[in-house]
Design an enzyme around this catalytic site. Structure first.
Site, mmCIF file in Angstrom:
data_model
loop_
_atom_site.group_PDB
_atom_site.id
_atom_site.type_symbol
_atom_site.label_atom_id
_atom_site.label_comp_id
_atom_site.label_asym_id
_atom_site.label_seq_id
_atom_site.Cartn_x
_atom_site.Cartn_y
_atom_site.Cartn_z
ATOM 1 N N LYS A 39 0.838 -1.208 0.000
ATOM 2 C CA LYS A 39 0.000 0.000 0.000
ATOM 3 C C LYS A 39 0.872 1.257 0.000
ATOM 4 O O LYS A 39 0.609 2.207 -0.735
ATOM 5 C CB LYS A 39 -0.958 -0.025 1.212
ATOM 6 C CG LYS A 39 -2.040 -1.078 1.056
ATOM 7 C CD LYS A 39 -2.895 -1.315 2.283
ATOM 8 C CE LYS A 39 -3.840 -2.495 1.990
ATOM 9 N NZ LYS A 39 -4.799 -2.784 3.060
ATOM 10 N N GLN A 41 -5.078 -1.546 9.360
ATOM 11 C CA GLN A 41 -4.957 -2.876 8.774
ATOM 12 C C GLN A 41 -5.525 -3.923 9.727
ATOM 13 O O GLN A 41 -5.190 -3.953 10.916
ATOM 14 C CB GLN A 41 -3.474 -3.153 8.462
ATOM 15 C CG GLN A 41 -3.215 -4.420 7.665
ATOM 16 C CD GLN A 41 -3.711 -4.359 6.226
ATOM 17 O OE1 GLN A 41 -3.907 -3.295 5.640
ATOM 18 N NE2 GLN A 41 -3.942 -5.516 5.646
ATOM 19 N N ASP A 78 -11.614 2.360 3.467
ATOM 20 C CA ASP A 78 -11.954 0.933 3.385
ATOM 21 C C ASP A 78 -13.464 0.741 3.203
ATOM 22 O O ASP A 78 -13.911 -0.347 2.846
ATOM 23 C CB ASP A 78 -11.573 0.225 4.699
ATOM 24 C CG ASP A 78 -10.174 -0.365 4.695
ATOM 25 O OD1 ASP A 78 -9.745 -0.833 3.630
ATOM 26 O OD2 ASP A 78 -9.533 -0.360 5.764
HETATM 27 N N1 L34 Z 1 -8.312 -2.537 6.896
HETATM 28 N N2 L34 Z 1 -7.511 -4.626 6.422
HETATM 29 C C1 L34 Z 1 -8.021 -3.466 5.993
HETATM 30 N N3 L34 Z 1 -8.260 -3.219 4.681
HETATM 31 C C2 L34 Z 1 -7.979 -4.161 3.747
HETATM 32 O O1 L34 Z 1 -8.268 -3.932 2.460
HETATM 33 C C3 L34 Z 1 -7.402 -5.359 4.161
HETATM 34 N N4 L34 Z 1 -7.016 -6.354 3.286
HETATM 35 C C4 L34 Z 1 -7.220 -7.743 3.670
HETATM 36 C C5 L34 Z 1 -6.557 -7.938 5.037
HETATM 37 N N5 L34 Z 1 -6.784 -6.807 5.931
HETATM 38 C C6 L34 Z 1 -7.213 -5.593 5.529
HETATM 39 C C7 L34 Z 1 -6.015 -6.258 2.387
HETATM 40 O O2 L34 Z 1 -5.456 -5.219 2.101
HETATM 41 C C8 L34 Z 1 -6.518 -8.488 2.562
HETATM 42 N N6 L34 Z 1 -5.741 -7.480 1.867
HETATM 43 C C9 L34 Z 1 -4.827 -7.755 0.833
HETATM 44 C C10 L34 Z 1 -4.202 -6.762 0.090
HETATM 45 C C11 L34 Z 1 -3.288 -7.062 -0.902
HETATM 46 C C12 L34 Z 1 -2.977 -8.345 -1.190
HETATM 47 C C13 L34 Z 1 -3.595 -9.363 -0.478
HETATM 48 C C14 L34 Z 1 -4.508 -9.065 0.524
HETATM 49 C C15 L34 Z 1 -1.968 -8.633 -2.251
HETATM 50 O O3 L34 Z 1 -1.364 -7.741 -2.776
HETATM 51 N N7 L34 Z 1 -1.706 -9.906 -2.564
HETATM 52 C C16 L34 Z 1 -0.715 -10.305 -3.544
HETATM 53 C C17 L34 Z 1 0.219 -11.343 -2.952
HETATM 54 C C18 L34 Z 1 0.983 -10.845 -1.784
HETATM 55 C C19 L34 Z 1 1.731 -11.940 -1.070
HETATM 56 O O4 L34 Z 1 2.715 -12.435 -1.642
HETATM 57 O O5 L34 Z 1 1.343 -12.302 0.034
HETATM 58 C C20 L34 Z 1 -1.416 -10.890 -4.769
HETATM 59 O O6 L34 Z 1 -0.842 -10.853 -5.848
HETATM 60 O O7 L34 Z 1 -2.522 -11.417 -4.610
#
Ligand code: L34
Length: 287
Positions: free
Chosen positions: A52, A96, A119
């Protein structure tokens, strides 16, 4: 073989657009600002928060990170939020999740000013989404809608099955699909015949947090399959809620994990932050 819905690529396109908007806002004296709060040492949360911050830097959004120790009290966290609510450099506040067990998540979400709740978790914003009159859409469901749009599928009249009923994904996801005039079914742990229900779906959105729960036998030929799952297996590899290989054989289009919904969640957070700044700018108050 199914079309792969490339969330990373689409997220990049959205971020490039936001960059141009951010430049214009900055020229008007209103640089968008995001405060990200992380409490404790959850390693997955750390990865997401870093992404982020990186996205903010890339777009030109000002960001502040508050990395608080695990034993931070609820009172301290609420005081920080109160301070950020009043800070006109900050347009978005993101705490988060998950938070350590001794902190009441509901109290924390309620403390964020609805106008800075990028959010869209605050009850005021949840209610606005319910009636279709909103400023911010929740990031993950909004990202899923963008991915479905990208597949070229028109949701009107389609059978959509959402698996999972969380407040942050399943429930708002269902509402956004309904706003697109889809026919929506929500499945959960008490659903009697999951496979049979999912087999009816033109669009499947899996958001339960159970690795590879959805397999090819449950997928109708030609369906769109969206995988919101982000499960870390014992060997530390990442698995979605969807068994990709078997589902890709049947699907018309499918999202991968990683590189599907995850990057879109972050792009939508950036979009909400820029929107919040833009609303603040049109309200005036910028010298
Ligand atoms: N307040 N909490 C708040 N807002 C959110 O929107 C989130 N979330 C979830 C968990 N807690 C939160 C996220 O940001 C899940 N989440 C989130 C964001 C980004 C990714 C996964 C979950 C992401 O970029 N995933 C990558 C892989 C990253 C890795 O290697 O672990 C992808 O390509 O899917």
């Amino acid at each position: 073989m199914a079309i792969i819905l490339d969330g990373k690529k689409l997220a990049q396109k959205i971020k490039d657009n936001l960059k141009a908007q951010t430049i214009r806002l900055t020229e008007k004296g209103k640089t968008p600002g995001l405060a990200v709060i992380i409490v404790g040492n959850n390693s997955a949360s750390r990865i997401y928060v870093n992404s982020k911050k990186r996205a903010c830097a890339e777009i030109g959004i000002y960001s502040e990170e508050y990395a608080l120790p695990e034993d931070t009290s609820e009172k301290e966290l609420l005081e920080l939020i109160e301070k950020l609510n009043k800070n006109s450099d900050i347009d978005g506040i993101l705490v988060q999740l998950p938070l350590p067990g001794h902190i009441d998540e509901k109290a924390v979400i309620n403390a964020i000013s609805p106008g800075k709740d990028v959010d869209a978790f605050h009850p005021v914003n949840v209610g606005k989404i319910m009636i279709g009159d909103y400023d911010f859409l929740p990031c993950t469901p909004a990202g899923v809608i963008e991915l479905i749009n990208e597949s070229g599928i028109d949701l009107e009249g389609k059978e959509c099955v959402v698996i999972g009923r969380s407040n942050i994904v399943g429930k708002p996801m269902s509402m956004l699909l309904l706003h697109k005039n889809a026919t929506v079914t929500i499945c959960h742990s008490k659903t009697v015949n999951l496979a049979e229900t999912v087999r009816r779906a033109d669009v499947v959105v899996a958001a339960v947090g159970r690795a590879q729960l959805i397999n090819g036998d449950m997928i109708k030929e030609g369906a769109v399959v969206i995988d919101v799952g982000m499960n870390r297996l014992e060997d530390n590899t990442l698995a979605g809620d969807v068994h990709f290989e078997s589902c890709a054989k049947k699907a018309y289009a499918i999202t991968p994990v990683p590189g599907g919904v995850g990057p879109m969640t972050i792009a939508m957070l950036m979009k909400n932050t820029v929107k919040s700044a833009s609303l603040a700018c049109s309200r005036g108050g910028v010298e």
